[in-house]
Design a protein around this motif. Sequence first.
Motif, PDB file in Angstrom:
ATOM      1  N   LEU A 210       0.841  -1.198   0.000  1.00  0.00           N
ATOM      2  CA  LEU A 210       0.000   0.000   0.000  1.00  0.00           C
ATOM      3  C   LEU A 210       0.882   1.256   0.000  1.00  0.00           C
ATOM      4  CD1 LEU A 210      -2.817   1.209   0.217  1.00  0.00           C
ATOM      5  CD2 LEU A 210      -2.742   0.870   2.682  1.00  0.00           C
ATOM      6  N   ALA A 211       1.927   1.221   0.817  1.00  0.00           N
ATOM      7  CA  ALA A 211       2.836   2.381   0.879  1.00  0.00           C
ATOM      8  C   ALA A 211       3.479   2.613  -0.492  1.00  0.00           C
ATOM      9  CB  ALA A 211       3.906   2.155   1.943  1.00  0.00           C
ATOM     10  N   GLN A 212       3.844   1.531  -1.177  1.00  0.00           N
ATOM     11  CA  GLN A 212       4.454   1.678  -2.517  1.00  0.00           C
ATOM     12  C   GLN A 212       3.469   2.329  -3.483  1.00  0.00           C
ATOM     13  OE1 GLN A 212       5.892  -2.109  -4.029  1.00  0.00           O
ATOM     14  NE2 GLN A 212       6.941  -2.478  -2.100  1.00  0.00           N
ATOM     15  N   GLU A 213       2.215   1.877  -3.439  1.00  0.00           N
ATOM     16  CA  GLU A 213       1.189   2.424  -4.334  1.00  0.00           C
ATOM     17  C   GLU A 213       0.941   3.910  -4.048  1.00  0.00           C
ATOM     18  OE1 GLU A 213      -0.674   1.731  -7.037  1.00  0.00           O
ATOM     19  OE2 GLU A 213       0.824   0.133  -7.100  1.00  0.00           O
ATOM     20  N   VAL A 214       0.835   4.229  -2.742  1.00  0.00           N
ATOM     21  CA  VAL A 214       0.581   5.627  -2.354  1.00  0.00           C
ATOM     22  C   VAL A 214       1.758   6.495  -2.803  1.00  0.00           C
ATOM     23  CG1 VAL A 214       0.359   7.180  -0.371  1.00  0.00           C
ATOM     24  CG2 VAL A 214      -0.977   5.070  -0.435  1.00  0.00           C
ATOM     25  N   ALA A 215       2.972   6.033  -2.550  1.00  0.00           N
ATOM     26  CA  ALA A 215       4.159   6.824  -2.923  1.00  0.00           C
ATOM     27  C   ALA A 215       4.205   7.025  -4.444  1.00  0.00           C
ATOM     28  CB  ALA A 215       5.431   6.126  -2.441  1.00  0.00           C
ATOM     29  N   THR A 432       0.385   4.693   6.041  1.00  0.00           N
ATOM     30  CA  THR A 432       0.040   3.265   6.064  1.00  0.00           C
ATOM     31  C   THR A 432       0.592   2.548   7.284  1.00  0.00           C
ATOM     32  OG1 THR A 432       2.022   2.744   4.802  1.00  0.00           O
ATOM     33  CG2 THR A 432       0.020   3.128   3.535  1.00  0.00           C
ATOM     34  N   GLY A 433       1.562   3.182   7.954  1.00  0.00           N
ATOM     35  CA  GLY A 433       2.194   2.518   9.091  1.00  0.00           C
ATOM     36  C   GLY A 433       3.230   1.504   8.642  1.00  0.00           C
ATOM     37  N   ALA A 434       3.624   1.562   7.344  1.00  0.00           N
ATOM     38  CA  ALA A 434       4.627   0.621   6.844  1.00  0.00           C
ATOM     39  C   ALA A 434       5.984   0.944   7.448  1.00  0.00           C
ATOM     40  CB  ALA A 434       4.713   0.711   5.316  1.00  0.00           C
ATOM     41  N   ALA A 435       6.808  -0.096   7.591  1.00  0.00           N
ATOM     42  CA  ALA A 435       8.146   0.109   8.164  1.00  0.00           C
ATOM     43  C   ALA A 435       8.963   0.965   7.229  1.00  0.00           C
ATOM     44  CB  ALA A 435       8.818  -1.227   8.374  1.00  0.00           C
ATOM     45  N   ALA A 436       9.768   1.861   7.807  1.00  0.00           N
ATOM     46  CA  ALA A 436      10.592   2.749   6.972  1.00  0.00           C
ATOM     47  C   ALA A 436      11.723   1.960   6.355  1.00  0.00           C
ATOM     48  CB  ALA A 436      11.160   3.869   7.814  1.00  0.00           C
TER      49      ALA A 436
END
Length: 436
Positions: A210-215, A432-436
């Motif tokens: 999700l973080a990849q898509e948002v970015a 998203t709360g994904a790990a950095a």
Amino acid sequence: MAFFKKLKDRLFKSSSKLEEGLEAIVQEGGEEELVEAAAPDEPDPQPEPEPQPVPPAEEPEPAPAPPGVPDRPETPQPAPADPIPEPAEPVPGSPDYPAEVPEAPEPEPVTPPAEAPQPADPMPMDPFPEIPAGDPMGQTARPGILGRLLGRGEPKTVVRRTLDDDMLEQLEELLIASDMGVDTALRVTANMAEGRFGKKLSTEEIKSLLAQEVARIMEPVARPLPLYPKKPQVVLVVGVNGSGKTTTIGKLASQFRAAGKKVVIAAGDTFRAAAVEQLQVWGERAGVPVLTAAQGSDPASLAWDAMEQAQRDGADLLMIDTAGRLQNRADLMEELAKIVRVIRKKDPDAPHNTLLVLDATTGQNALSQVETFQKLADVSGLVMTKLDGTAKGGVLVALADRFGLPIHAIGVGEQIDDLQAFDPEEFAQALTGAAA
Ligand SMILES: Nc1nc2c(ncn2[C@@H]2O[C@H](COP(=O)(O)OP(=O)(O)OP(=O)(O)O)[C@@H](O)[C@H]2O)c(=O)[nH]1
């Protein structure tokens, strides 16, 4: 600047809402699996991107360009760390370790000296008692020692759920509830599912996808406010009352001033005494002069005076605050059009930027505000305020996906330093709360 690191904390409401939702979805139909602590399919940690100040500290002066043209300094990429560093010295027992007598072609048979010491203990301690026969290196039988040396912990469990229609639907609903908007939520989930349908995914893996898509959606719109060699560069600031225009002008003025720019502010909402006073307070905080006019006087005439003063003072930037009364759109449109007509008499290219300030807590309402202000003024970029303390941070994704307008900065608090350059990856991870 420490405040760049705070985004995740500041966006806690948006990220915790998404995190909790994702966790619940995966738990609902998922199954527990055994994994190593450092499983290879866990997302790789990314290097921290270098923070960028809202006005770059030493921005190069670009050639004049139409408003909205990005002026984004290259982000220096950190040199990738060598994942497997070469050992400084060969380890004893390894093939690289030099033999004791390398030159001797035919070594003499070694006779143990007569006085060789005998072990005192007839039952010496076996350092690796559990090594089975046929595995002299003990590679399979010492997971604890070797595993710990290699950074692997004890086996852990993770819940994974098979990506199917049900799960996709739940993900779509979660993203819609996070204010991403229906179209964007559907597109994001479809992209996440591509090539993964029928595969099992953990919460962490979904967060990372999700973080990849948002970015990916946010990357093209993450653009600092472009700076032009024009003096003064005129920045018209528009937005509904209470969206954070005054605060944003104060924060921007402070950052530009810190970057060595001479700034003048014009209090263009002449009808509201409180708005003018508020701007004066921010001007004092930022150390920047604020031009005001008598209550109820023509904002366009104030804009004219402000242009004259800014030109006379050799100011780099003139920031003009405007009224945000949407109740009477025709009046507001006429007022903004008149300001633009007047300042163009002094500089045909002005205003060089028309910043629309949006309040993130209004959620989907921000989308209709963009539509409205695009009709009222030639909006060249956005600032999204109040991203702290709202669970509606997803609206920024919807805005980027739908309008593609540059997002110059985000407001994450009420203090003068609480305006950050918009970093798409940091935002995606924080959301998203994904790990950095
Ligand atoms: N938490 C938070 N509050 C903000 C932020 N930006 C602005 N505010 C607050 O929002 C309120 C309205 O901000 P203003 O800057 O006065 O908004 P405005 O658009 O100028 O409003 P008018 O003066 O009514 O036209 C104030 O209480 C600010 O402190 C932000 O990024 N985070």
